[in-house]
Structure formats: structure tokens, C-alpha cells
Design a protein around this motif. Structure first.
Motif, PDB file in Angstrom:
ATOM      1  N   ALA A 190       0.845  -1.196   0.000  1.00  0.00           N
ATOM      2  CA  ALA A 190       0.000   0.000   0.000  1.00  0.00           C
ATOM      3  C   ALA A 190       0.880   1.246   0.000  1.00  0.00           C
ATOM      4  O   ALA A 190       0.471   2.310  -0.453  1.00  0.00           O
ATOM      5  CB  ALA A 190      -0.909  -0.011   1.217  1.00  0.00           C
ATOM      6  N   ILE A 203       0.127   4.609  -2.221  1.00  0.00           N
ATOM      7  CA  ILE A 203       0.006   5.972  -1.689  1.00  0.00           C
ATOM      8  C   ILE A 203       0.990   6.898  -2.412  1.00  0.00           C
ATOM      9  O   ILE A 203       0.655   8.027  -2.790  1.00  0.00           O
ATOM     10  CB  ILE A 203       0.237   5.951  -0.156  1.00  0.00           C
ATOM     11  CG1 ILE A 203      -0.924   5.203   0.507  1.00  0.00           C
ATOM     12  CG2 ILE A 203       0.403   7.359   0.418  1.00  0.00           C
ATOM     13  CD1 ILE A 203      -0.668   4.738   1.928  1.00  0.00           C
ATOM     14  N   ASN A 244      -3.035   4.003  12.365  1.00  0.00           N
ATOM     15  CA  ASN A 244      -1.663   3.805  12.811  1.00  0.00           C
ATOM     16  C   ASN A 244      -1.115   5.199  13.104  1.00  0.00           C
ATOM     17  O   ASN A 244      -1.049   6.007  12.180  1.00  0.00           O
ATOM     18  CB  ASN A 244      -0.838   3.149  11.694  1.00  0.00           C
ATOM     19  CG  ASN A 244       0.634   3.074  12.037  1.00  0.00           C
ATOM     20  OD1 ASN A 244       1.038   3.348  13.157  1.00  0.00           O
ATOM     21  ND2 ASN A 244       1.453   2.713  11.048  1.00  0.00           N
ATOM     22  N   SER A 274      -0.558  -7.011   3.622  1.00  0.00           N
ATOM     23  CA  SER A 274       0.538  -7.046   4.611  1.00  0.00           C
ATOM     24  C   SER A 274       0.061  -7.350   6.017  1.00  0.00           C
ATOM     25  O   SER A 274       0.581  -8.248   6.679  1.00  0.00           O
ATOM     26  CB  SER A 274       1.264  -5.699   4.639  1.00  0.00           C
ATOM     27  OG  SER A 274       2.005  -5.513   3.479  1.00  0.00           O
ATOM     28  N   LYS A 275      -0.910  -6.573   6.496  1.00  0.00           N
ATOM     29  CA  LYS A 275      -1.301  -6.677   7.904  1.00  0.00           C
ATOM     30  C   LYS A 275      -2.344  -7.782   8.089  1.00  0.00           C
ATOM     31  O   LYS A 275      -2.275  -8.561   9.030  1.00  0.00           O
ATOM     32  CB  LYS A 275      -1.873  -5.346   8.398  1.00  0.00           C
ATOM     33  CG  LYS A 275      -1.113  -4.113   7.929  1.00  0.00           C
ATOM     34  CD  LYS A 275       0.234  -3.928   8.575  1.00  0.00           C
ATOM     35  CE  LYS A 275       0.930  -2.687   8.010  1.00  0.00           C
ATOM     36  NZ  LYS A 275       2.189  -2.364   8.626  1.00  0.00           N
TER      37      LYS A 275
HETATM   38  C1  LIG Z   1      -1.575   3.060   7.778  1.00  0.00           C
HETATM   39  C2  LIG Z   1      -0.709   2.290   6.864  1.00  0.00           C
HETATM   40  N1  LIG Z   1      -0.962   2.331   5.549  1.00  0.00           N
HETATM   41  C3  LIG Z   1      -0.211   1.661   4.671  1.00  0.00           C
HETATM   42  C4  LIG Z   1       0.851   0.904   5.101  1.00  0.00           C
HETATM   43  C5  LIG Z   1       1.686   0.207   4.035  1.00  0.00           C
HETATM   44  O1  LIG Z   1       1.701  -1.158   4.138  1.00  0.00           O
HETATM   45  P1  LIG Z   1       2.335  -2.051   2.981  1.00  0.00           P
HETATM   46  O2  LIG Z   1       3.190  -1.165   2.141  1.00  0.00           O
HETATM   47  O3  LIG Z   1       3.106  -3.110   3.661  1.00  0.00           O
HETATM   48  O4  LIG Z   1       1.182  -2.601   2.188  1.00  0.00           O
HETATM   49  C6  LIG Z   1       1.181   0.845   6.453  1.00  0.00           C
HETATM   50  C7  LIG Z   1       2.343   0.082   6.923  1.00  0.00           C
HETATM   51  O5  LIG Z   1       2.815   0.211   8.037  1.00  0.00           O
HETATM   52  C8  LIG Z   1       0.359   1.543   7.368  1.00  0.00           C
HETATM   53  O6  LIG Z   1       0.597   1.522   8.684  1.00  0.00           O
END
Ligand SMILES: Cc1ncc(COP(=O)(O)O)c(C=O)c1O
Length: 408
Positions: free
Chosen positions: A98, A102, A173, A236-237
Motif C-alpha cells: 500500500a 500511496i 496507525n 501485509s497486515k
Molecule cells: C496506515 C498504513 N498504511 C499503509 C501501510 C503500508 O503497508 P504495505 O506497504 O506493507 O502494504 C502501512 C504500513 O505500516 C500503514 O501503517
């Protein structure tokens, strides 16, 4: 010979803190690292098997920029299943986590001088990528007393002709805040009268809500605004797949096409092996998610209560994600057990690491000084020991009150 716009862009604070913890551990110390937002569970075996099968079947070539057909279909089905959102094929993009989604979105839409409204506390990619795009983050402080939710009136007051995005991230987060549908509806009312502003709904932790059921997401709450909303999520999460680097988003075709240009000229499409793994995660059994959610909820409640029991620390139980975000400002300034004067959350975290061997991330990295973020994506034994060490560390300050009992 470096770009000037990078001058004040740090590396991600969470990764820096994790690296310091690792260095101390490599030097032989018993360090508990609660720095990274990384599930401690393994990736489910059926997901790994799907990736293995894909690699053996020759899915090892350059993939399409926006995602494989199979993953785009799985993402469409996921949006329908979880949020009742219908996205066409050209309204979905898959990225390297993600995080890249973004990045794609902000770089695809921001001109120098544009503004991005970022509620505080925030995940630090939003303001930092905004600044990398020579645009300006506009911060809206959200109080713990308001459940860390942004006031719609304050969002309205922050919008100018230069505003290009409002970023929303729930569960949040680092605060763990969850936004009720009614509150999102009030924000939607404001956004209706500002048609020049995109809305990013970062739902990365959508499945990790401790109490209650489904996550409310803006595109479902305000379908009339859907053509200005980018709904972001990833594997991921939810599925313990941080290292696979697969994230995705649904949004209006014109925005997805612009994001595709950014991705096409930077990384290209995501590894097809990783995408096959993500298909298995999204289409496969979901009971594993419920198990992980329950574990995070129980651990977060225990750690939050332990923090709240420390004199000078305030910590409400988070409603989602896998972080606790205690307010330690009542401790500061303090003297650490090692005799160091600590006047900030950053100094607190530095001394906590070197003296108590617990790694946490300073609230300043999330825009909120006087706080620290602890990840609860660690084993219950590690969390209990970390809480014990933090309480002892803080106790040096509250002077001779006797040991603080945190687990009864
Ligand atoms: C709020 C939030 N958005 C997006 C991400 C991006 O996650 P990823 O790049 O692993 O998909 C994170 C990762 O910590 C996050 O905390």
C-alpha cells in the motif's frame, strides 16, 4: 549532488528504530523490539503454496503494470464482499505494498504548492511523500479525548483552493482509532461542497477492529463521492504478508490511469509470484484473520492497561490495528534509571532502548510528541516482559513508590 527536496526527508522512523534495536541485539543484548508494524504470525501455508505453484508454472515474467487479471478480480471480489463496493477492472491497481499505492497517488496528483490535509497522529508516509512531491502537508491535531478523530469543522476550516487531498486512515496507525460510519458521514458532508479535493481512505487495518464488526469506509458511506475517493488496502497486515509487498486500491479510472503512469515509470508491476500469493490470501479461507484479530485485540488491551497503570502515563485501549499509543508527557521531564535527563519522547525512547532494551517509536514520528508507539504484534511473553521493563524504567522517575504491579 542530491535533490534539494530530499534534504529534510528522513528514512522511515519505524525502520530506523528497528535497525537500532537490531544493532543492540547483534551486540549480544536481550532486546525486545516493538517498533515495526509487522505481524508476528507467519504467512499462512496455503498462501506460500500458491506462490510456489505460480513460480513453478512459469509466472516469472514481467507482469502487467496495474496487476494480474487474477489479482484484480480477487480485489474486486474483496471490495464487494467486505464493503459492498463495486469497482470495474480499470478502477483497480495493485502496487508494491500500500506504500507504493500511496506514493503513486500523491505523485500522480500533486503539483508544487498543493496541500494535503493529514490528521495527526499519522503514518508518516503521508506527509513525507507529500513533501517529496514539493507539496505541503496541513496537519489537523486529533485529541485522545476525541478518540483521535478529526473534527469535520476543522477539516472544513483547513480546506483552501490549494487543497488536493484529505487523508483518512482508520483503524489508525498509530492511535488504533476507528471511525464510526456516522462520523464519516459528517466528514462527507464537508467534502461534498469541496469537489476539488480527493479523499484517500487508507484501510490497511480494516480487518483488525477489536470491538464491533465491519470497518466503515468512505466510499461505502458516501457513494456519491466515490469518484473522488481512493480506497487503499493490502495483504501485509491482514494476512501477515509484509514481505510479499502487495497492496491495492480501488478508485476512479482517471486517477488509477495516472497512478499507473507513476508506477510504470518507477517499479512496473508487482512480482507475479507475490500476486499469486495475494490471490490465495484474498480468495482463500478467512478464519485465520479472525484468529489473528482476536490475538491482537487481547494483547493490545493488556499492554494498554499496563501502560495506563504507570503513574504519569495515560493510555486508552485502542479500538483497532496492533499498536498502543501511550501519552507519556506526564512523566517528562524525567530522570532515567541510568541518570539521564529525558525531556522528550525521542529521548525517552533512546534511553528506554539503551537502558531497558525495549525498542519503541517516538510519537514525534507520527506528529504527536509526548507519546510513544508500541507495536503489539509480538508474542504475549515478549509483551509482558516489555511492559515490566517499561514500568521499572518509569518507576525511577516516580521515586520510590515501590514496584508497580502491572499484570496483577
Ligand atoms: C496506515 C498504513 N498504511 C499503509 C501501510 C503500508 O503497508 P504495505 O506497504 O506493507 O502494504 C502501512 C504500513 O505500516 C500503514 O501503517
Amino acid at each position: 549532488m542530491l535533490a534539494t527536496h530530499l534534504a529534510d526527508i528522513p528514512l522511515p522512523a519505524t525502520m530506523e528504530a528497528a535497525a537500532q534495536a537490531r544493532a543492540l541485539r547483534d551486540a549480544g543484548h536481550d532486546v525486545i523490539s516493538l517498533t515495526l508494524g509487522e505481524p508476528d504470525f507467519p504467512t499462512p501455508p496455503h498462501v506460500i503454496e500458491a506462490a510456489h505453484r505460480a513460480a513453478l508454472a512459469g509466472e516469472t515474467k514481467y507482469p502487467p503494470i496495474n496487476g494480474t487479471q487474477a489479482l484484480i478480480a480477487a480485489v474486486q471480489a474483496k471490495f464487494r464482499r467486505d464493503s459492498n463496493l463495486v469497482y470495474e477492472t480499470n478502477e483497480v491497481i495493485v502496487g508494491h505494498g500500500a506504500k507504493q499505492i500511496i506514493y503513486d497517488a500523491l505523485v500522480a496528483t500533486l503539483d508544487p504548492g498543493c496541500e494535503v490535509i493529514v490528521p495527526v497522529p499519522y503514518w508518516n508516509a503521508y506527509p513525507l511523500v507529500t513533501r517529496m512531491a514539493s507539496a505541503t502537508p496541513i496537519f489537523l491535531r486529533c485529541a485522545a479525548a476525541d478518540d483521535f478523530l478529526p473534527h469535520p469543522e476543522e477539516i472544513a476550516a483547513a480546506i483552501t483552493a490549494r487543497t488536493r487531498w484529505l487523508v483518512l486512515n482508520f483503524p489508525n496507525n498509530p492511535s488504533g482509532a476507528v471511525c464510526p460510519a456516522g462520523h464519516l458521514a459528517r466528514i462527507a458532508e464537508i467534502m461534498r461542497v469541496h469537489p476539488h479535493v480527493w479523499i484517500m481512505s487508507d484501510d490497511m487495518y480494516e480487518h483488525l477492529i477489536h470491538v464491533g464488526s465491519a470497518n466503515a469506509t468512505m466510499a461505502a458511506v458516501a457513494p456519491d463521492l466515490k469518484d473522488r475517493i481512493l480506497t487503499v488496502s493490502g495483504v501485509s497486515k491482514t494476512y501477515a504478508m509484509t514481505g510479499w509487498r502487495v497492496g491495492y486500491a480501488g478508485g476512479p479510472a482517471r486517477l488509477i490511469a495516472a497512478m499507473s503512469k507513476v508506477q510504470g515509470q518507477s517499479t512496473g508491476g508487482v512480482s507475479p509470484v507475490g500476486q499469486a500469493a495475494a490471490v490465495a490470501a484474498l480468495n482463500g479461507p478467512q478464519d485465520i484473520v479472525a484468529e489473528m484479530r482476536a490475538a491482537y485485540a487481547a494483547r493490545s488491551a493488556i499492554v494498554a492497561a499496563a501502560m495506563d497503570a504507570i503513574p504519569g502515563v495515560r493510555c486508552a485501549a485502542p479500538r483497532g490495528a496492533f499498536y498502543v499509543f501511550p501519552d507519556i508527557s506526564g512523566l517528562l521531564p524525567m530522570t532515567s534509571p541510568g541518570g539521564v535527563t529525558l525531556t522528550s519522547d525521542a529521548e525517552f525512547c533512546a534511553a528506554l532502548l539503551t537502558e531497558a532494551h525495549v525498542a519503541a517509536v517516538q510519537g514525534a514520528a507520527f506528529g504527536m510528541r509526548g507519546h510513544v508507539r508500541l507495536s503489539t504484534a509480538a508474542s504475549p511473553a515478549a509483551l509482558a516482559e516489555a511492559c515490566r521493563r517499561i514500568a521499572l524504567f518509569c518507576e525511577a522517575n516516580t521515586a520510590k513508590q515501590g514496584p508497580i504491579s502491572i499484570f496483577g
